[in-house]
Design a protein around this motif. Structure first.
Motif, mmCIF file in Angstrom:
data_model
loop_
_atom_site.group_PDB
_atom_site.id
_atom_site.type_symbol
_atom_site.label_atom_id
_atom_site.label_comp_id
_atom_site.label_asym_id
_atom_site.label_seq_id
_atom_site.Cartn_x
_atom_site.Cartn_y
_atom_site.Cartn_z
ATOM 1 N N GLU A 1 0.879 -1.089 -0.018
ATOM 2 C CA GLU A 1 -0.030 0.019 -0.012
ATOM 3 C C GLU A 1 0.831 1.215 0.024
ATOM 4 O O GLU A 1 1.745 1.324 0.953
ATOM 5 C CB GLU A 1 -0.807 -0.120 1.168
ATOM 6 C CG GLU A 1 -1.837 -1.027 1.154
ATOM 7 C CD GLU A 1 -2.843 -1.075 -0.109
ATOM 8 O OE1 GLU A 1 -3.269 0.138 -0.363
ATOM 9 O OE2 GLU A 1 -3.147 -2.111 -0.550
ATOM 10 N N VAL A 2 0.600 2.175 -0.813
ATOM 11 C CA VAL A 2 1.445 3.336 -1.140
ATOM 12 C C VAL A 2 0.620 4.429 -0.972
ATOM 13 O O VAL A 2 -0.592 4.252 -1.088
ATOM 14 C CB VAL A 2 2.134 3.380 -2.368
ATOM 15 C CG1 VAL A 2 3.308 2.092 -2.320
ATOM 16 C CG2 VAL A 2 1.334 3.303 -3.594
ATOM 17 N N ALA A 3 0.755 5.771 -0.345
ATOM 18 C CA ALA A 3 0.179 6.924 -0.556
ATOM 19 C C ALA A 3 0.047 7.535 -1.779
ATOM 20 O O ALA A 3 1.055 7.597 -2.402
ATOM 21 C CB ALA A 3 0.726 8.120 0.347
ATOM 22 N N VAL A 4 -0.954 7.663 -2.299
ATOM 23 C CA VAL A 4 -1.322 8.030 -3.679
ATOM 24 C C VAL A 4 -2.212 9.573 -3.590
ATOM 25 O O VAL A 4 -3.189 9.379 -3.327
ATOM 26 C CB VAL A 4 -2.185 7.223 -4.488
ATOM 27 C CG1 VAL A 4 -2.218 7.731 -6.168
ATOM 28 C CG2 VAL A 4 -1.166 5.770 -4.699
ATOM 29 N N ASP A 5 -1.207 10.403 -4.114
ATOM 30 C CA ASP A 5 -2.032 11.784 -3.981
ATOM 31 C C ASP A 5 -2.789 11.989 -5.219
ATOM 32 O O ASP A 5 -3.498 12.882 -5.057
ATOM 33 C CB ASP A 5 -0.943 12.935 -3.884
ATOM 34 C CG ASP A 5 -0.199 12.914 -2.499
ATOM 35 O OD1 ASP A 5 -0.680 12.306 -1.562
ATOM 36 O OD2 ASP A 5 0.865 13.304 -2.590
ATOM 37 N N ARG B 1 -4.664 6.454 -8.283
ATOM 38 C CA ARG B 1 -5.400 5.674 -7.547
ATOM 39 C C ARG B 1 -6.610 4.855 -8.360
ATOM 40 O O ARG B 1 -6.672 3.469 -8.265
ATOM 41 C CB ARG B 1 -6.056 6.207 -6.487
ATOM 42 C CG ARG B 1 -7.328 5.403 -5.767
ATOM 43 C CD ARG B 1 -6.624 3.927 -5.295
ATOM 44 N NE ARG B 1 -5.401 4.365 -4.415
ATOM 45 C CZ ARG B 1 -4.806 3.498 -4.234
ATOM 46 N NH1 ARG B 1 -4.865 2.240 -4.519
ATOM 47 N NH2 ARG B 1 -3.677 3.631 -3.390
ATOM 48 N N ALA B 2 -7.223 5.627 -9.477
ATOM 49 C CA ALA B 2 -8.066 4.817 -10.115
ATOM 50 C C ALA B 2 -7.409 3.888 -11.030
ATOM 51 O O ALA B 2 -7.968 2.924 -11.588
ATOM 52 C CB ALA B 2 -8.796 6.005 -11.252
ATOM 53 N N MET B 3 -6.335 4.290 -11.586
ATOM 54 C CA MET B 3 -5.649 3.305 -12.369
ATOM 55 C C MET B 3 -5.193 1.793 -11.660
ATOM 56 O O MET B 3 -5.290 0.764 -12.181
ATOM 57 C CB MET B 3 -4.122 3.981 -12.701
ATOM 58 C CG MET B 3 -3.277 2.949 -13.581
ATOM 59 S SD MET B 3 -1.849 3.856 -14.440
ATOM 60 C CE MET B 3 -0.816 4.041 -12.998
ATOM 61 N N PHE B 4 -4.647 2.281 -10.386
ATOM 62 C CA PHE B 4 -4.476 0.898 -9.329
ATOM 63 C C PHE B 4 -5.603 0.177 -9.072
ATOM 64 O O PHE B 4 -5.352 -1.082 -9.243
ATOM 65 C CB PHE B 4 -3.682 1.377 -8.203
ATOM 66 C CG PHE B 4 -2.226 2.063 -8.650
ATOM 67 C CD1 PHE B 4 -1.343 1.513 -9.526
ATOM 68 C CD2 PHE B 4 -1.827 2.904 -7.666
ATOM 69 C CE1 PHE B 4 -0.320 2.492 -9.583
ATOM 70 C CE2 PHE B 4 -0.580 3.671 -7.653
ATOM 71 C CZ PHE B 4 0.239 3.249 -8.715
ATOM 72 N N ASP B 5 -6.669 0.756 -9.012
ATOM 73 C CA ASP B 5 -7.858 0.188 -8.752
ATOM 74 C C ASP B 5 -8.307 -0.683 -10.027
ATOM 75 O O ASP B 5 -8.740 -1.853 -9.958
ATOM 76 C CB ASP B 5 -9.178 1.050 -8.423
ATOM 77 C CG ASP B 5 -8.931 1.433 -7.051
ATOM 78 O OD1 ASP B 5 -8.039 1.207 -6.177
ATOM 79 O OD2 ASP B 5 -9.356 2.326 -6.787
#
Length: 223
Positions: free
Chosen positions: A189-193, A198-202
């Motif tokens: 888990e990484v902090a994504v600003d 975030r949409a891409m990883f999902d």
């Protein structure tokens, strides 16, 4: 023949310019500093390879401006660097490329579109691999050098005007790639600003990003 590489100072642009040089083609790299005088920077170029900055907030506007400058400069041939699966509504930056593809197709220029998968070079395969999505998700990974070679082919050889090519060197999951070098892959888990990341990883979690390998093999002359 002289080719403008718009976005030529990044890793993709350098790979394209290196491939063109091996084919004896002169190229000019156009970066953000030349943007206010883009048409002048492309003067004398017959063709252009167009790369937008990563996660550009309005890629269609960027592409439209570049295409207008190409027409002003007398460029007649454009190859647009898109992405595999551009029409993916869950990923806004992919949709920006889908809309940009439409602009390229309606530009009045002779066009080709390349849609590479995720670069193999984005993964550190010399150690245990950590990625922020499912390590078993399947991707069509593209080798950066091979993408550059494909760009050189479509820019310099006949038969590619009006074509759209997905590009992948191999199909695998991150877990597969790590295992091949004796390493492990783990999700972290990484902090994504940036909400687009975030949409891409999902999306990767749910669907990966599969891409076929045949088009790239064809372009590079492989059996």
């Amino acid at each position: 023949m002289r080719t403008a590489v718009v976005g030529g100072n990044g890793k993709t642009g350098r790979a394209v310019r290196d491939a063109l040089a091996r084919r004896g083609v002169d190229s000019v790299s156009i970066g953000r500093g030349e943007w206010p005088t883009l048409a002048s920077a492309m003067a004398g170029c017959e063709s252009a390879y167009l790369i937008a900055p990563n996660l550009h907030p309005d890629e269609p506007a960027y592409v439209a401006e570049a295409l207008a400058a190409m027409r002003t400069a007398g460029v007649t041939r454009v190859v647009y660097h898109s992405v595999a699966s551009p029409y993916a509504p869950q990923m806004p930056h992919h949709l920006g490329k889908a809309r940009s593809e439409d602009l390229v197709r309606r530009s009045g220029l002779s066009w080709t579109i390349l849609q590479p998968g995720a670069y193999l070079q984005n993964l550190d395969l010399g150690a245990d691999l950590a990625v922020p999505y499912d390590v078993h998700a399947v991707f069509g990974f593209a080798d950066l050098g091979e993408v550059g070679e494909a760009a050189g082919v479509v820019l310099t050889e006949d038969g590619h005007v009006g074509a759209t090519y997905e590009l992948a060197s191999r199909v695998a999951s991150p877990a597969d790639l790590a295992a091949e070098t004796g390493h492990r892959a783990a999700r972290v888990e990484v902090a994504v600003d940036h909400p687009w990341l975030r949409a891409m990883f999902d999306y990767y979690d749910r669907h990966g990003l599969p891409v076929g390998t045949r088009p790239l093999s064809m372009l590079l002359g492989r059996p």
